[in-house]
Design a protein around this motif. Structure first.
Motif, PDB file in Angstrom:
ATOM      1  N   TYR A 192       0.831  -1.364  -0.079  1.00  0.00           N
ATOM      2  CA  TYR A 192       0.006  -0.133  -0.037  1.00  0.00           C
ATOM      3  C   TYR A 192       0.825   1.281   0.164  1.00  0.00           C
ATOM      4  N   GLU A 193       1.803   1.185   0.719  1.00  0.00           N
ATOM      5  CA  GLU A 193       2.871   2.383   0.675  1.00  0.00           C
ATOM      6  C   GLU A 193       3.120   2.568  -0.955  1.00  0.00           C
ATOM      7  N   SER A 194       3.568   1.793  -1.557  1.00  0.00           N
ATOM      8  CA  SER A 194       4.120   2.052  -2.907  1.00  0.00           C
ATOM      9  C   SER A 194       2.890   2.021  -3.766  1.00  0.00           C
ATOM     10  N   HIS A 195       1.574   1.645  -3.635  1.00  0.00           N
ATOM     11  CA  HIS A 195       0.584   1.818  -4.532  1.00  0.00           C
ATOM     12  C   HIS A 195      -0.433   2.931  -4.348  1.00  0.00           C
ATOM     13  N   LEU A 196      -0.276   3.367  -3.112  1.00  0.00           N
ATOM     14  CA  LEU A 196      -1.480   4.390  -2.820  1.00  0.00           C
ATOM     15  C   LEU A 196      -0.535   6.001  -3.354  1.00  0.00           C
ATOM     16  N   PRO A 197      -1.302   6.856  -3.706  1.00  0.00           N
ATOM     17  CA  PRO A 197      -0.995   8.133  -4.031  1.00  0.00           C
ATOM     18  C   PRO A 197      -0.008   8.668  -2.834  1.00  0.00           C
ATOM     19  N   GLU A 198       1.066   8.869  -2.878  1.00  0.00           N
ATOM     20  CA  GLU A 198       2.201   9.413  -1.938  1.00  0.00           C
ATOM     21  C   GLU A 198       1.725  10.780  -1.297  1.00  0.00           C
ATOM     22  N   HIS A 199       1.021  11.613  -2.421  1.00  0.00           N
ATOM     23  CA  HIS A 199       0.741  12.902  -1.710  1.00  0.00           C
ATOM     24  C   HIS A 199      -0.564  12.794  -0.844  1.00  0.00           C
ATOM     25  N   GLU A 200      -1.461  11.874  -0.974  1.00  0.00           N
ATOM     26  CA  GLU A 200      -2.554  11.744  -0.015  1.00  0.00           C
ATOM     27  C   GLU A 200      -2.319  10.651   1.093  1.00  0.00           C
ATOM     28  N   PHE A 201      -1.483   9.668   0.888  1.00  0.00           N
ATOM     29  CA  PHE A 201      -1.314   8.706   2.005  1.00  0.00           C
ATOM     30  C   PHE A 201       0.097   8.652   2.518  1.00  0.00           C
ATOM     31  N   ILE A 202       0.454   8.706   3.795  1.00  0.00           N
ATOM     32  CA  ILE A 202       1.532   8.889   4.119  1.00  0.00           C
ATOM     33  C   ILE A 202       2.013   7.849   5.415  1.00  0.00           C
ATOM     34  N   ARG A 203       3.043   7.089   5.353  1.00  0.00           N
ATOM     35  CA  ARG A 203       3.495   5.900   6.109  1.00  0.00           C
ATOM     36  C   ARG A 203       3.904   6.814   7.336  1.00  0.00           C
ATOM     37  N   ILE A 204       2.987   6.890   8.472  1.00  0.00           N
ATOM     38  CA  ILE A 204       3.516   7.898   9.568  1.00  0.00           C
ATOM     39  C   ILE A 204       4.063   7.312  10.596  1.00  0.00           C
ATOM     40  N   LYS A 223       8.439  13.369  24.167  1.00  0.00           N
ATOM     41  CA  LYS A 223       9.359  14.149  24.000  1.00  0.00           C
ATOM     42  C   LYS A 223       9.641  13.890  22.264  1.00  0.00           C
ATOM     43  N   ASP A 224       9.361  14.946  21.505  1.00  0.00           N
ATOM     44  CA  ASP A 224       9.659  15.007  20.029  1.00  0.00           C
ATOM     45  C   ASP A 224       8.641  13.837  19.317  1.00  0.00           C
ATOM     46  N   THR A 225       7.698  13.502  19.869  1.00  0.00           N
ATOM     47  CA  THR A 225       6.683  12.393  18.978  1.00  0.00           C
ATOM     48  C   THR A 225       5.269  13.103  19.095  1.00  0.00           C
ATOM     49  N   TYR A 226       4.363  12.651  18.378  1.00  0.00           N
ATOM     50  CA  TYR A 226       3.108  13.207  18.457  1.00  0.00           C
ATOM     51  C   TYR A 226       2.086  12.149  17.935  1.00  0.00           C
ATOM     52  N   LEU A 227       0.846  12.548  18.013  1.00  0.00           N
ATOM     53  CA  LEU A 227      -0.158  11.478  17.772  1.00  0.00           C
ATOM     54  C   LEU A 227      -1.088  12.129  16.603  1.00  0.00           C
ATOM     55  N   ALA A 228      -1.326  11.298  15.461  1.00  0.00           N
ATOM     56  CA  ALA A 228      -2.260  11.728  14.576  1.00  0.00           C
ATOM     57  C   ALA A 228      -3.627  11.605  14.978  1.00  0.00           C
ATOM     58  N   VAL A 229      -4.633  12.409  15.023  1.00  0.00           N
ATOM     59  CA  VAL A 229      -5.852  12.369  15.719  1.00  0.00           C
ATOM     60  C   VAL A 229      -6.995  12.393  14.320  1.00  0.00           C
ATOM     61  N   HIS A 234      -9.965   7.236  17.134  1.00  0.00           N
ATOM     62  CA  HIS A 234      -8.543   6.899  16.595  1.00  0.00           C
ATOM     63  C   HIS A 234      -7.425   7.941  16.591  1.00  0.00           C
ATOM     64  N   LYS A 235      -6.665   7.592  17.583  1.00  0.00           N
ATOM     65  CA  LYS A 235      -5.450   8.321  17.556  1.00  0.00           C
ATOM     66  C   LYS A 235      -3.999   7.491  17.144  1.00  0.00           C
ATOM     67  N   LEU A 236      -3.387   8.025  16.350  1.00  0.00           N
ATOM     68  CA  LEU A 236      -2.158   7.139  15.731  1.00  0.00           C
ATOM     69  C   LEU A 236      -0.784   7.654  16.065  1.00  0.00           C
ATOM     70  N   ARG A 237      -0.314   6.795  16.577  1.00  0.00           N
ATOM     71  CA  ARG A 237       1.255   7.087  16.913  1.00  0.00           C
ATOM     72  C   ARG A 237       2.093   7.541  15.663  1.00  0.00           C
ATOM     73  N   ILE A 238       2.970   8.477  15.629  1.00  0.00           N
ATOM     74  CA  ILE A 238       3.703   8.903  14.758  1.00  0.00           C
ATOM     75  C   ILE A 238       5.299   8.685  15.017  1.00  0.00           C
ATOM     76  N   SER A 239       5.996   8.131  14.263  1.00  0.00           N
ATOM     77  CA  SER A 239       7.422   7.944  14.415  1.00  0.00           C
ATOM     78  C   SER A 239       8.058   9.169  13.722  1.00  0.00           C
ATOM     79  N   ARG A 240       9.161   9.606  14.543  1.00  0.00           N
ATOM     80  CA  ARG A 240      10.110  10.571  13.994  1.00  0.00           C
ATOM     81  C   ARG A 240      10.170  10.729  12.527  1.00  0.00           C
ATOM     82  N   ALA A 241      10.646   9.346  11.891  1.00  0.00           N
ATOM     83  CA  ALA A 241      10.391   9.450  10.264  1.00  0.00           C
ATOM     84  C   ALA A 241       9.259   9.854   9.700  1.00  0.00           C
ATOM     85  N   GLY A 242       8.174   9.404  10.309  1.00  0.00           N
ATOM     86  CA  GLY A 242       6.772   9.733   9.829  1.00  0.00           C
ATOM     87  C   GLY A 242       6.342  11.193  10.135  1.00  0.00           C
ATOM     88  N   TYR A 243       6.737  11.714  11.080  1.00  0.00           N
ATOM     89  CA  TYR A 243       6.544  13.108  11.338  1.00  0.00           C
ATOM     90  C   TYR A 243       7.517  14.001  10.335  1.00  0.00           C
TER      91      TYR A 243
END
Length: 252
Positions: A192-204, A223-229, A234-243
């Motif tokens: 899905y990461e490679s087949h979904l439009p990358e400007h619309e879907f982000i591997r967070i 510290k330095d990490t976030y949740l995507a609400v 549904h509140k999703l962890r965001i990694s540093r690379a995802g952020y």
């Protein structure tokens, strides 16, 4: 008809009545092929294949709502397949999928006979059900997905991309969270990461691919990490690379 002659069940799947009519007419010459039905779309075909278990299907590729490749992906058992289509760009993919043959519309009776003879030979040899793999069907999909077709029980649902909230890793599967509900799919996050439009879907995160348009806000997690609400539930962890990806693609 001799008792020793094995008769194989065939199903014709095409949204165009003239195309179905030609196939049905040509098949009248074959004592070893019994036409058990005809379908005009993938939704109808899924139920008929489940109920009647045909040995062979004549399958159009370009059909509205669900195309032939999407139908094959959700079939638990795949019959032998003769593709019938007006589009030659799928020919190589069809043979990569181990299809019996690929008939380009309009096809002559002689060409049709060659395809059916191949199918009968394949079925008579004891090969039985098709060896088309889900992985090969996915690999034959377009570079970027426009929708996702899922199966739940005996029904099939087409999910437009804008209805997807996020995709969650579930061991060897993924869970697709959409406005229509949750759907398990035997696919990988990498697919899905490679087949979904990358400007619309982000591997967070290694466990989440988010629809950027559905992110309501970001909340600090530690510290330095976030949740995507995505929603109150549904509140999703965001990694540093995802952020970092979010910042680059969403411009903040």
């Amino acid at each position: 008809m001799s008792d020793s002659i094995v008769v194989y069940k065939a199903l014709v799947i095409d949204d165009e009545a003239p195309a179905r009519s030609i196939i049905l007419q040509y098949l009248k010459n074959y004592d070893r092929i019994e036409v058990v039905g005809e379908c005009t779309n993938g939704f109808e075909a899924l139920k008929v294949i489940k109920d009647l278990k045909p040995d062979l299907i004549f399958l159009d590729i370009q059909m509205p709502k669900v195309n032939g490749l999407e139908l094959l992906e959700v079939l638990p058992e795949r019959p032998q397949v003769i593709f019938t289509t007006a589009y030659d760009e799928y020919a190589i993919k069809a043979f990569e999928l181990n299809a019996v043959d690929y008939l380009l519309k309009p096809f002559a009776r002689e060409r049709f006979d060659v395809a059916v003879s191949k199918a009968i030979e394949k079925l008579s040899s004891g090969t039985g059900k098709n060896s088309i793999s889900v992985e090969k069907i996915r690999d034959s999909s377009p570079d970027k997905l426009l929708r996702i077709v899922v199966k739940k029980g005996s029904s099939m649902t087409v999910i437009p991309l804008h209805d997807i909230l996020f995709i969650e890793a579930q061991e060897d599967y993924v869970m697709i969270h959409a406005t229509q509900g949750r759907f398990m799919k035997n696919q990988t996050m990498s697919y899905y990461e490679s087949h979904l439009p990358e400007h619309e879907f982000i591997r967070i995160h290694r466990s989440f691919i988010a629809n950027a348009a559905k992110i309501a806000r970001l909340e600090p997690y530690d510290k330095d990490t976030y949740l995507a609400v995505m929603s109150p539930e549904h509140k999703l962890r965001i990694s540093r690379a995802g952020y970092k990806k979010l910042r680059q693609r969403m411009g903040f």
